[in-house]
Design a protein around this motif. Structure first.
Motif, short mmCIF file in Angstrom:
data_model
loop_
_atom_site.label_atom_id
_atom_site.label_comp_id
_atom_site.label_asym_id
_atom_site.label_seq_id
_atom_site.Cartn_x
_atom_site.Cartn_y
_atom_site.Cartn_z
N TYR A 11 -27.66 -5.14 8.29
CA TYR A 11 -26.54 -5.26 6.99
C TYR A 11 -25.37 -5.95 7.62
O TYR A 11 -24.65 -5.39 8.66
CB TYR A 11 -25.94 -3.84 6.94
CG TYR A 11 -27.05 -3.04 5.99
CD1 TYR A 11 -27.44 -3.41 4.82
CD2 TYR A 11 -27.70 -1.84 6.55
CE1 TYR A 11 -28.50 -2.76 3.85
CE2 TYR A 11 -28.39 -1.07 5.62
CZ TYR A 11 -29.17 -1.27 4.48
OH TYR A 11 -29.88 -0.65 3.79
N VAL A 16 -29.08 -2.03 12.07
CA VAL A 16 -29.34 -0.47 11.67
C VAL A 16 -30.72 -0.08 12.51
O VAL A 16 -30.70 1.06 12.78
CB VAL A 16 -29.14 -0.47 10.30
CG1 VAL A 16 -29.42 0.99 9.82
CG2 VAL A 16 -27.46 -0.67 9.81
N SER A 36 -27.28 11.22 13.97
CA SER A 36 -26.72 10.74 12.74
C SER A 36 -26.60 9.42 12.90
O SER A 36 -25.55 8.87 13.81
CB SER A 36 -25.70 11.73 12.19
OG SER A 36 -25.53 11.39 10.95
N GLY A 37 -26.97 8.54 11.91
CA GLY A 37 -26.54 7.11 11.65
C GLY A 37 -27.51 6.22 12.63
O GLY A 37 -27.20 5.20 12.85
N SER A 38 -28.43 6.52 13.39
CA SER A 38 -29.35 6.07 14.24
C SER A 38 -30.43 5.13 13.25
O SER A 38 -31.25 4.54 14.13
CB SER A 38 -30.11 7.08 15.16
OG SER A 38 -30.95 7.87 14.52
N GLY A 39 -30.62 5.32 12.10
CA GLY A 39 -31.41 4.45 11.35
C GLY A 39 -32.76 5.13 10.91
O GLY A 39 -33.57 4.48 10.55
N LYS A 40 -32.90 6.46 11.07
CA LYS A 40 -33.96 7.08 10.72
C LYS A 40 -34.33 7.01 9.05
O LYS A 40 -35.45 6.38 8.71
CB LYS A 40 -33.83 8.65 10.96
CG LYS A 40 -33.45 9.01 12.24
CD LYS A 40 -33.23 10.41 12.67
CE LYS A 40 -32.12 11.12 11.78
NZ LYS A 40 -30.89 10.71 12.21
N THR A 41 -33.36 7.03 8.24
CA THR A 41 -33.75 7.04 7.04
C THR A 41 -33.98 5.73 6.47
O THR A 41 -34.80 5.34 5.69
CB THR A 41 -32.48 7.58 6.07
OG1 THR A 41 -32.09 8.60 6.38
CG2 THR A 41 -32.52 7.27 4.49
N THR A 42 -33.36 4.66 7.27
CA THR A 42 -33.46 3.32 6.87
C THR A 42 -35.05 2.70 7.30
O THR A 42 -35.58 2.03 6.47
CB THR A 42 -32.39 2.37 7.82
OG1 THR A 42 -31.19 2.86 7.33
CG2 THR A 42 -32.47 0.70 7.31
N GLU A 161 -35.59 14.75 6.20
CA GLU A 161 -34.96 16.14 6.42
C GLU A 161 -35.56 17.12 5.02
O GLU A 161 -34.29 17.62 4.35
CB GLU A 161 -33.60 16.10 6.39
CG GLU A 161 -33.10 15.26 7.69
CD GLU A 161 -31.54 15.03 7.87
OE1 GLU A 161 -30.78 15.99 7.34
OE2 GLU A 161 -31.16 14.09 8.13
N HIS A 194 -33.59 16.75 12.03
CA HIS A 194 -32.32 17.01 13.27
C HIS A 194 -32.71 18.19 13.94
O HIS A 194 -32.18 18.38 14.89
CB HIS A 194 -30.99 17.37 12.60
CG HIS A 194 -30.34 16.27 12.01
ND1 HIS A 194 -29.85 15.07 12.93
CD2 HIS A 194 -30.27 15.49 10.99
CE1 HIS A 194 -29.50 13.91 12.16
NE2 HIS A 194 -29.63 14.23 10.92
N1 LIG Z 1 -26.82 -0.04 2.37
C1 LIG Z 1 -26.33 -0.14 3.46
N2 LIG Z 1 -25.25 -1.02 3.64
C2 LIG Z 1 -24.60 -1.05 4.89
N3 LIG Z 1 -24.94 -0.07 5.73
C3 LIG Z 1 -25.70 0.77 5.74
C4 LIG Z 1 -26.59 0.89 4.53
N4 LIG Z 1 -27.21 2.10 4.41
C5 LIG Z 1 -27.01 2.41 5.76
N5 LIG Z 1 -26.48 1.87 6.46
C6 LIG Z 1 -25.94 2.20 7.66
O1 LIG Z 1 -26.89 2.07 8.70
C7 LIG Z 1 -26.91 2.97 9.72
C8 LIG Z 1 -28.27 3.87 9.62
O2 LIG Z 1 -28.23 4.69 8.37
P1 LIG Z 1 -29.48 5.64 8.09
O3 LIG Z 1 -28.97 6.13 6.86
O4 LIG Z 1 -30.48 5.00 8.37
O5 LIG Z 1 -28.81 6.80 9.17
P2 LIG Z 1 -29.93 8.40 9.73
O6 LIG Z 1 -30.30 8.21 10.87
O7 LIG Z 1 -30.69 8.50 8.50
O8 LIG Z 1 -28.48 9.19 9.71
P3 LIG Z 1 -28.61 10.62 8.94
O9 LIG Z 1 -29.20 11.59 10.06
O10 LIG Z 1 -27.36 11.04 8.87
O11 LIG Z 1 -29.29 10.76 7.74
C9 LIG Z 1 -25.69 3.77 9.14
O12 LIG Z 1 -24.51 3.41 10.05
C10 LIG Z 1 -25.15 3.54 7.94
O13 LIG Z 1 -23.82 3.55 7.59
#
Ligand SMILES: Nc1ncnc2c1ncn2[C@@H]1O[C@H](COP(=O)(O)OP(=O)(O)OP(=O)(O)O)[C@@H](O)[C@H]1O
Ligand SMILES: [Mg+2]
Lengths: 312, 389
Positions: A11, A16, A36-42, A161, A194
């Motif tokens: 991004y 990410v 949190s924020g490590s990119g799992k959801t992405t 989750e 988590h």
């Molecule tokens: N659409 C977007 N635009 C910009 N940054 C994004 C976008 N979506 C996610 N991010 C960033 O990408 C990073 C990873 O997000 P992600 O949701 O994959 O984290 P996660 O591992 O699922 O976290 P959590 O455990 O908190 O759910 C975060 O820093 C988030 O701010």
């Protein structure tokens, strides 16, 4: 089979998900853990193309996931989103019926499926089916969210989750139900959590993510014995390692010949449960009962202690 | 026994109603429709029996209003008082008009209007306290309109000056009423048909949003008469230069510019509310809809619209009430509608004629507001629970 190949998502300036490659065997459960924020959801959302990768490819059973229009791909892949994402203006039953309806199932089949899933998740269909999401507790909403993801019997299931809001008892039950469903429908599951306890309980393989990279992708046992980085080690929790090692193996693999006093333990129980029972009842050994109830040997404190020991 | 305590709003209502009944005049008598009239008190305007009944009921209703009493009782008191007033003014008209005199005019005077306002306020306040379900509110509205209808049909108001104006214009009245409703509803339908898709577009294409909403906002600030005027030139040009335009009724003056102006005024509330409604759809629901495999169209129709619907309806309600009022001005450029009577009346300094145009407009707008409010509440099932919490 899901093949994730050199997938990267940026991004703007920030990366990410950074050059991740994973091969997920069919009919297995892969758990993704990480801060949190490590990119799992992405990462998860690139599998069903809710997020388009910057580079790399993902193949499902050898077929590139860009071969189909996104919406058709997503109807084949169950997705339980982080939070529940229920439609507030539709009843619980209608929510669960969404994908089967989109796929044009017959009404009777849809109704039967809704009832089956609600019962499976301990929600009485007659009482919960007609309710609206805001009339449910957080844990109930979450179970409905998972039921909705399962409704069309997808071969691939992505879960973000899914059990976060459940109390420990219902959570354990939901996890066992999920494993049963997975066996029954031969589903391939990628699940984000988590909760390390949950990860070790469910996973065939665990992928640990840190700052967008997968730092280790291994079976639970491998991960416990050979954590790839200090980060993985701290995630597992140094104090928990021996117990986790025992938790992922059944009593049946620790049976020794011989007899012991007292009530037997089932050979299907985990070795950790056996250890707990040994410590609690102050015994040195427990008789072990096979699936048919007959005593097949014993499990001893000494034997378990050896198994819980890390590599020298 | 419970102590009687004063109700704050009720005390004001009581003071108003008593002033209206005993100090201000009840009806005005004029020898013909444009001369100045002489005012009559309740005692002079009504036969003895009637004035006693009316004053008695007013005093009872005032007593109920002044002290803290159950809302249902207040509502009943208000409706009884209002009904008595409505009947009374009809009786006054017959009583004051000399037998066989067709020039004499009787109309309500300040005391009547003050009491009408006071008891109307009492009824509104009681209804607010009762919080009736949307369906009940519509039933109350229908009952009130039905009662007025019966009074009209029974002829008990025939002696009133406004109905004498009506009697001499029966045909044009209904023709103008039809034009008025067609103008208000037609422009609403057009604005909804165009505005909702525009709103969806604005929601999806962020860059378009600010520009379009800015333009619509600017239109909204043009005074209505000026907008009618501005439209005369381009529409006149179209009528002359576009073949067939004149044949379908497009002209510089008349219905066409009125319709276009109302349409333009209506666009902003519809577009803006569509945008706001769609923006208010929970992110999670949208995300799940996509994740589950809905196409953009299915998501729009199945998830976004139903969730945004109450807000969009609020926009439509604003437009309908606004259009019913604004359509009066269409008469200025030959567009017809109730405004015709208002402006004729102003021209002839005949107040009764002004009222013949104004009263139906107000009643229509009021009824539309109540009905649409009820529909909005029924369309958003969660709101009443949220209120209760
Ligand atoms: N659409 C977007 N635009 C910009 N940054 C994004 C976008 N979506 C996610 N991010 C960033 O990408 C990073 C990873 O997000 P992600 O949701 O994959 O984290 P996660 O591992 O699922 O976290 P959590 O455990 O908190 O759910 C975060 O820093 C988030 O701010
Ligand atoms: Mg996440």
């Amino acid at each position: 089979m899901i093949e994730i190949e050199n997938i990267t998502k940026r991004y703007g300036e920030s990366t990410v998900v950074d050059d991740v490659s994973l091969t997920i065997a069919p009919r297995t459960v892969t758990v993704v853990v990480g801060t949190s924020g490590s990119g799992k959801t992405t990462l998860l959302r690139m599998v069903n193309r809710l997020v388009e990768p910057t580079s790399g490819a993902i193949r499902l059973d050898g077929e590139d996931n860009r071969a189909l229009p996104g919406y058709e791909l997503r109807r084949r892949i169950g997705y339980a989103i982080q939070g529940h994402g229920l439609f507030p203006h539709r009843t619980v039953a209608e929510n669960i019926a969404t994908v089967p309806t989109l796929l044009g199932w017959a009404r009777a089949r849809i109704e039967a499926k809704v009832e089956e899933l609600l019962s499976l998740f301990q929600l009485d269909p007659a009482s919960f089916g007609p309710r609206f999401p805001h009339e449910l507790s957080g844990g109930q909403q979450q179970r409905v969210g998972v039921a909705r993801a399962l409704a069309a019997e997808p071969k691939v299931l992505l879960m973000d989750e899914p059990f976060g809001a459940l109390d420990p008892i219902i959570r354990a039950k939901a996890q066992d139900d999920l494993l049963a469903i997975q066996k029954h429908f031969q589903t391939t599951i990628i699940l984000v959590t988590h909760d390390m306890e949950e990860a070790f309980h469910l996973a065939d393989r665990i992928a640990v993510m840190d700052k967008g990279k997968v730092v280790q992708y291994a079976t639970p046992a491998e991960m416990l014995l050979k954590p790839a980085t200090p980060f993985v080690e701290s995630l597992i929790g140094a104090g928990e390692r021996p117990y986790r090692l025992l938790a992922i193996a059944p009593v049946s693999s620790a049976v020794e010949p011989g007899a012991a006093e007292g009530a037997p333990i089932s050979s299907a129980a985990s070795q950790r449960e056996a250890l707990a029972e040994l410590l609690w009842s102050g015994r040195d050994a427990l008789p072990v009962a096979g699936p048919d109830g007959a005593v097949i040997g014993k499990v001893s404190l000494e034997g378990l202690a050896k198994r819980a020991a890390g590599p020298a | 026994m419970r102590e009687l305590r004063l109700d704050k709003l009720g005390a004001i209502i009581a003071a108003l109603a008593l002033g209206g009944a005993f100090i201000a005049p009840f009806a005005t008598f004029r020898a013909n429709r444009i001369v100045a009239g002489e005012v009559k008190s309740v005692l002079d305007a009504l036969p003895a029996g009637w004035s006693a009944v009316l004053l008695g009921i007013v005093v009872c209703a005032v007593a109920v209003a002044a002290v803290r009493s159950p809302a249902v009782l207040r509502l009943v008191a208000a409706f009884v008082a209002l009904a008595t007033l409505a009947l009374g003014i009809g009786v006054a008209a017959t009583h004051l008009t000399p037998e066989g005199n067709t020039y004499a005019r009787v109309s309500p005077a300040s005391g009547f209007w003050i009491m009408l306002f006071a008891f109307g306020l009492l009824a509104a306040d009681a209804l607010t306290r009762l919080r009736p379900a949307p369906f009940v509110r519509v039933v109350v509205l229908v009952a009130v309109l039905g009662f007025i209808g019966i009074l009209l049909l029974s002829g008990s108001w025939d002696g009133l000056s406004i109905l004498k104006e009506y009697a001499s214009r029966v045909d044009t009245f209904w023709a103008e009423a039809r034009k008025h409703v067609t103008l208000a509803l037609g422009s609403l339908v057009a604005a909804t048909t165009v505005g909702i898709p525009l709103g969806v577009l604005c929601h999806r294409v962020t860059r378009l949003r600010d520009g379009l909403l800015g333009v619509l906002n600017a239109i909204q600030t043009i005074p209505s008469i000026a907008l009618f005027g501005i439209l005369i030139a381009p529409l006149g040009w179209i009528a002359v230069h576009v073949p067939g335009a004149a044949a379908v009724g497009i002209r510089g003056i008349g219905v066409a510019p009125a319709f276009v102006a109302l349409f333009l005024y209506s666009l902003l509330p519809v577009v803006a509310n569509t945008v706001v409604g769609l923006a208010g759809v929970p992110r999670d629901a949208n995300d799940a809809a996509r994740g589950i495999g809905m196409t953009d169209w299915q998501r729009l129709v199945g998830i976004e619209f139903p969730l945004a619907f109450p807000v969009i309806l609020t926009g439509i309600r604003i437009v309908l009430v606004q259009n019913i009022g604004l359509a009066t001005i269409a008469a200025l450029i030959g567009g017809g509608g109730f405004g015709v009577f208002v402006f004729q009346g102003v021209g002839q300094t005949a107040m009764d004629l002004v009222l013949l145009g104004a009263v139906p407009t107000v009643v229509l707008a009021f009824a539309a507001a109540i009905v649409l409010d009820a529909v909005i509440e029924m369309a958003s099932p969660n709101t009443r629970q949220a209120e209760a919490a």
